[in-house]
Design an enzyme around this catalytic site. Structure first.
Site, PDB file in Angstrom:
ATOM      1  N   GLU A 189    -166.418 -21.007  37.209  1.00 33.13           N
ATOM      2  CA  GLU A 189    -166.454 -19.720  37.100  1.00 33.13           C
ATOM      3  C   GLU A 189    -165.468 -19.095  37.292  1.00 33.13           C
ATOM      4  O   GLU A 189    -164.685 -19.429  38.273  1.00 33.13           O
ATOM      5  CB  GLU A 189    -167.509 -19.367  38.582  1.00 33.13           C
ATOM      6  N   ARG A 248    -169.799 -33.388  46.526  1.00 33.01           N
ATOM      7  CA  ARG A 248    -168.791 -32.869  46.381  1.00 33.01           C
ATOM      8  C   ARG A 248    -167.682 -33.405  47.234  1.00 33.01           C
ATOM      9  O   ARG A 248    -167.869 -34.179  48.199  1.00 33.01           O
ATOM     10  CB  ARG A 248    -168.858 -31.068  46.610  1.00 33.01           C
ATOM     11  N   LYS A 275    -163.555 -21.365  47.023  1.00 28.71           N
ATOM     12  CA  LYS A 275    -162.458 -20.241  46.311  1.00 28.71           C
ATOM     13  C   LYS A 275    -162.595 -18.997  47.274  1.00 28.71           C
ATOM     14  O   LYS A 275    -161.428 -18.467  47.230  1.00 28.71           O
ATOM     15  CB  LYS A 275    -163.182 -20.099  45.116  1.00 28.71           C
TER      16      LYS A 275
HETATM   17  P1  ATP Z   1    -166.355 -23.031  45.384  1.00 31.05           P
HETATM   18  O1  ATP Z   1    -167.244 -23.070  46.246  1.00 31.05           O
HETATM   19  O2  ATP Z   1    -165.026 -23.616  45.709  1.00 31.05           O
HETATM   20  O3  ATP Z   1    -166.109 -21.572  45.002  1.00 31.05           O
HETATM   21  P2  ATP Z   1    -167.782 -23.593  43.060  1.00 31.05           P
HETATM   22  O4  ATP Z   1    -168.629 -24.471  42.882  1.00 31.05           O
HETATM   23  O5  ATP Z   1    -168.295 -22.226  43.159  1.00 31.05           O
HETATM   24  O6  ATP Z   1    -166.609 -23.853  43.873  1.00 31.05           O
HETATM   25  P3  ATP Z   1    -167.153 -23.453  40.113  1.00 31.05           P
HETATM   26  O7  ATP Z   1    -166.292 -22.956  39.449  1.00 31.05           O
HETATM   27  O8  ATP Z   1    -168.473 -22.888  40.056  1.00 31.05           O
HETATM   28  O9  ATP Z   1    -166.750 -23.497  41.619  1.00 31.05           O
HETATM   29  O10 ATP Z   1    -167.266 -25.005  39.908  1.00 31.05           O
HETATM   30  C1  ATP Z   1    -167.006 -25.683  38.524  1.00 31.05           C
HETATM   31  C2  ATP Z   1    -167.609 -27.084  38.750  1.00 31.05           C
HETATM   32  O11 ATP Z   1    -166.831 -27.726  39.860  1.00 31.05           O
HETATM   33  C3  ATP Z   1    -168.927 -27.246  39.150  1.00 31.05           C
HETATM   34  O12 ATP Z   1    -169.838 -28.041  38.537  1.00 31.05           O
HETATM   35  C4  ATP Z   1    -168.833 -27.704  40.682  1.00 31.05           C
HETATM   36  O13 ATP Z   1    -170.159 -28.255  40.854  1.00 31.05           O
HETATM   37  C5  ATP Z   1    -167.694 -28.528  40.707  1.00 31.05           C
HETATM   38  N1  ATP Z   1    -167.088 -28.342  42.040  1.00 31.05           N
HETATM   39  C6  ATP Z   1    -166.647 -27.175  42.675  1.00 31.05           C
HETATM   40  N2  ATP Z   1    -166.161 -27.688  44.034  1.00 31.05           N
HETATM   41  C7  ATP Z   1    -166.311 -29.122  43.704  1.00 31.05           C
HETATM   42  C8  ATP Z   1    -166.024 -30.020  44.759  1.00 31.05           C
HETATM   43  N3  ATP Z   1    -165.531 -29.670  45.975  1.00 31.05           N
HETATM   44  N4  ATP Z   1    -165.985 -31.138  44.466  1.00 31.05           N
HETATM   45  C9  ATP Z   1    -166.467 -31.549  43.317  1.00 31.05           C
HETATM   46  N5  ATP Z   1    -166.878 -30.908  42.437  1.00 31.05           N
HETATM   47  C10 ATP Z   1    -166.793 -29.464  42.595  1.00 31.05           C
HETATM   48 MG    MG Z   2    -170.200 -22.351  41.534  1.00 34.81          MG
END
Ligand code: ATP
Ligand code: MG
Length: 550
Positions: free
Chosen positions: A33, A257, A267
């Site tokens: 995102e 994760r 984030k």
């Molecule tokens: P955050 O919780 O930090 O805001 P998010 O999941 O909202 O992270 P996205 O931009 O939606 O962030 O993530 C893009 C991809 O990266 C998704 O497939 C998500 O599952 C993966 N991802 C995010 N954080 C992690 C993590 N700590 N370990 C592994 N994969 C991750």
């Molecule tokens: Mg997300």
């Protein structure tokens, strides 16, 4: 020969799917995102998605999950691409969930026409309350049984901007008593009068994650949609939309994760640190963002080595940040150029060395390649050494410099400390030493002494600024912040200590583009804030650590 590793569960699934002919080739996707910068957790996801595709001759799309107009920005879109390229991955197509807004809208109308969706006038609060709990079934909305015609009219009016934010939503009509809460008439669209970074003001209704993600995968014919564990409860709904709409059957798989000690990877919280000025920006070298660790001197190779070592699991774990630091050292130890820098200097005068004489020693840039490139290091009568490398009342096992003792000045001569000069307060101001000319490397027989220390010529040394970084947080498991505290209470006040250094002149000419080793100290990388008058070096990591990976 490389040890053969057991297949991880995703590799097993993919090999089975390829063998059984369920899929012909694989297509994965990385779906960030654009509401922040990528962090180390994303690196794991990138390594998995791109890594699997590479291993099995498939491809990976980069798809921005941009359904949340108020939080998203093109600044993030560009930064994300830069970070993925830096890691060395090349996506097949650059796509946006917002590219599918027309198609998604059409599917929403289709569900309405089939009696599978309705416009609900309840408030967000009423909707949440009506969902019930895991133990108790939900209650049906009073608007649940509107006619298809009325729903279509209202939904179109929503689209056309007739209603304010929050006034209405479109919900799927599934089952308010379903054991999976996500099936209790999930929201498909909400009203949001907001400017979107790509679609501008075309839309004032935006689809929800669950109504977007699976269908986007399906539109692209993603074969293996790999995401983090918290989405496993969404998977049945992911499948339900795909089956109900009768579209390409993408499948979702979940992995654990990445969580790291002393590190936060949300984030939202990282954004707060930036906005409150608690760090210097998204690329502050203490941040776990990819641009942050890059500025810190971590290499893409080290990150990939780390992701490979931690593997892919189905159980959430807290990984030790020392493993990552170990990978960084492994990579830099093999590749980085060496230079001598003194941080806390004391003057050392070689009284029997001719005044005005300069000898330029040819020293290897990397001791692993003794025949490789060299740098020239000037040796003169007056030098700086580290204050800590001299001890007046030294214990027996102290092998560095002490009164009457000998030590080798790295790459050059053996010297002996003859006299300690102090000021009125008793502080050491100078060490008077003598050198043994016959100990010049290559000049006759090699004589060894127990200690070797680094040094720089006072005449040629360049003054530099060091930004000595340490962990940003003091709590190992940042998911365990106590109720009465805030994560910001655990910021490490010593995460940045600024110091001065005196460097051999060749350091300033280094063009390797990666972190260098300050001999006997640590790895450092030149910072972009540097000016010719004030070169600045960021500490990547210390040289040694007792840590050993299992
Ligand atoms: P955050 O919780 O930090 O805001 P998010 O999941 O909202 O992270 P996205 O931009 O939606 O962030 O993530 C893009 C991809 O990266 C998704 O497939 C998500 O599952 C993966 N991802 C995010 N954080 C992690 C993590 N700590 N370990 C592994 N994969 C991750
Ligand atoms: Mg997300």
């Amino acid at each position: 020969m490389e040890e053969e590793r057991k297949l991880n569960f995703l590799e097993e699934i993919i090999e089975n799917d390829l063998k059984s002919g369920k899929v012909e080739s694989i297509l994965t996707r990385f779906p960030p995102e654009p509401n922040g910068y990528l962090h180390l957790g994303h690196a794991k996801s990138l390594c998995i998605n791109f890594g699997l595709a590479q291993k099995y001759g498939g491809k990976t799309n980069l798809r921005y999950d941009d359904t949340n107009p108020t939080k998203e920005d093109t600044e993030y879109v560009d930064a994300i691409k830069e970070d993925i390229k830096w890691l060395g991955f090349q996506w097949e197509k650059e796509l946006y969930a917002s590219d599918y807004f027309d198609q998604l809208y059409e599917w929403a109308e289709q569900l309405i026409e089939r009696g599978l969706a309705y416009v609900d006038d309840q408030t967000q609060e009423e909707i949440s309350k009506g969902r019930g709990t895991v133990e108790t079934p939900g209650t049906e909305s009073p608007w649940r049984n509107r006619s298809v015609e009325e729903n279509l009219r209202l939904f179109r009016e929503m689209r056309d901007g007739k209603y304010a934010d929050g006034e209405k939503v479109l919900r799927a009509k599934i089952d308010m008593a379903h054991p999976n809460m996500f099936f209790r008439d999930p929201i498909l669209y909400r009203i949001k009068h907001a400017h979107h970074h790509r679609t501008g003001d075309k839309w004032c209704i935006y689809p929800m994650y669950d109504f977007t993600h699976g269908q986007s995968d399906s539109i692209e014919h993603i074969t293996h949609s790999i995401c983090t564990l918290e989405f496993d409860v969404h998977r049945p709904l992911y499948d339900w939309f795909i089956e109900t709409l009768g579209i390409f059957p993408s499948h979702q798989y979940e992995f654990a994760r990445l969580n790291l000690t002393y590190t936060l990877m949300s984030k939202r919280k990282l954004l707060e640190l930036v906005q409150k000025g608690l760090v210097a920006g998204w690329d502050d070298p203490r941040m776990p963002t990819l641009c942050g660790v890059r500025r810190r001197g971590y290499t893409a190779e080290a990150l990939k080595m780390f992701c490979d070592k931690i593997g892919v699991s189905k159980r959430d774990q807290l990984m030790d940040i020392q493993l990552l630091e170990w990978c960084v050292r492994q990579d830099l130890n093999a590749r980085s150029n060496r230079y001598m820098v003194v941080q806390d200097p004391v003057k050392l005068t070689i009284t029997n060395y001719p005044e005005g004489q300069v000898e330029w020693f040819d020293c290897p840039l990397n001791p692993a390649e003794p025949e490789g490139a060299t740098r020239k290091v000037p040796f003169t009568r007056e030098l700086y050494i580290e204050r800590a490398d001299f001890m007046e009342d030294a214990p027996h096992k102290f092998f560095r410099l002490k009164p009457g003792g000998e030590v080798r000045l790295k790459y050059t001569y053996i010297i002996k400390c003859d006299e300690v000069v102090k000021d009125a307060d008793g502080n050491i101001t100078e060490l008077k030493c003598s050198y043994d000319p016959s100990t010049r490397p290559g000049a006759g027989e090699w004589r060894s002494v127990k200690g070797t220390i680094h040094w720089v010529s006072t005449q040629f040394a360049k003054e530099i600024t060091l930004r000595n970084y340490d962990r940003l947080f003091t709590l190992a498991d940042m998911s365990q912040v106590p109720e009465d505290k805030d994560y910001k209470d655990f910021l490490n006040p010593e995460s940045l200590v600024i110091a001065k250094g005196w460097a051999e002149p060749a350091l300033l000419e280094d063009a390797s583009g990666i972190a260098v080793q300050f001999e006997r100290t640590g790895y450092y990388i030149k910072d972009s804030d540097s000016t010719p008058e004030n070169p600045i070096y960021n500490k990547t990591t210390s040289l040694k650590d007792s840590y050993k990976p299992e």
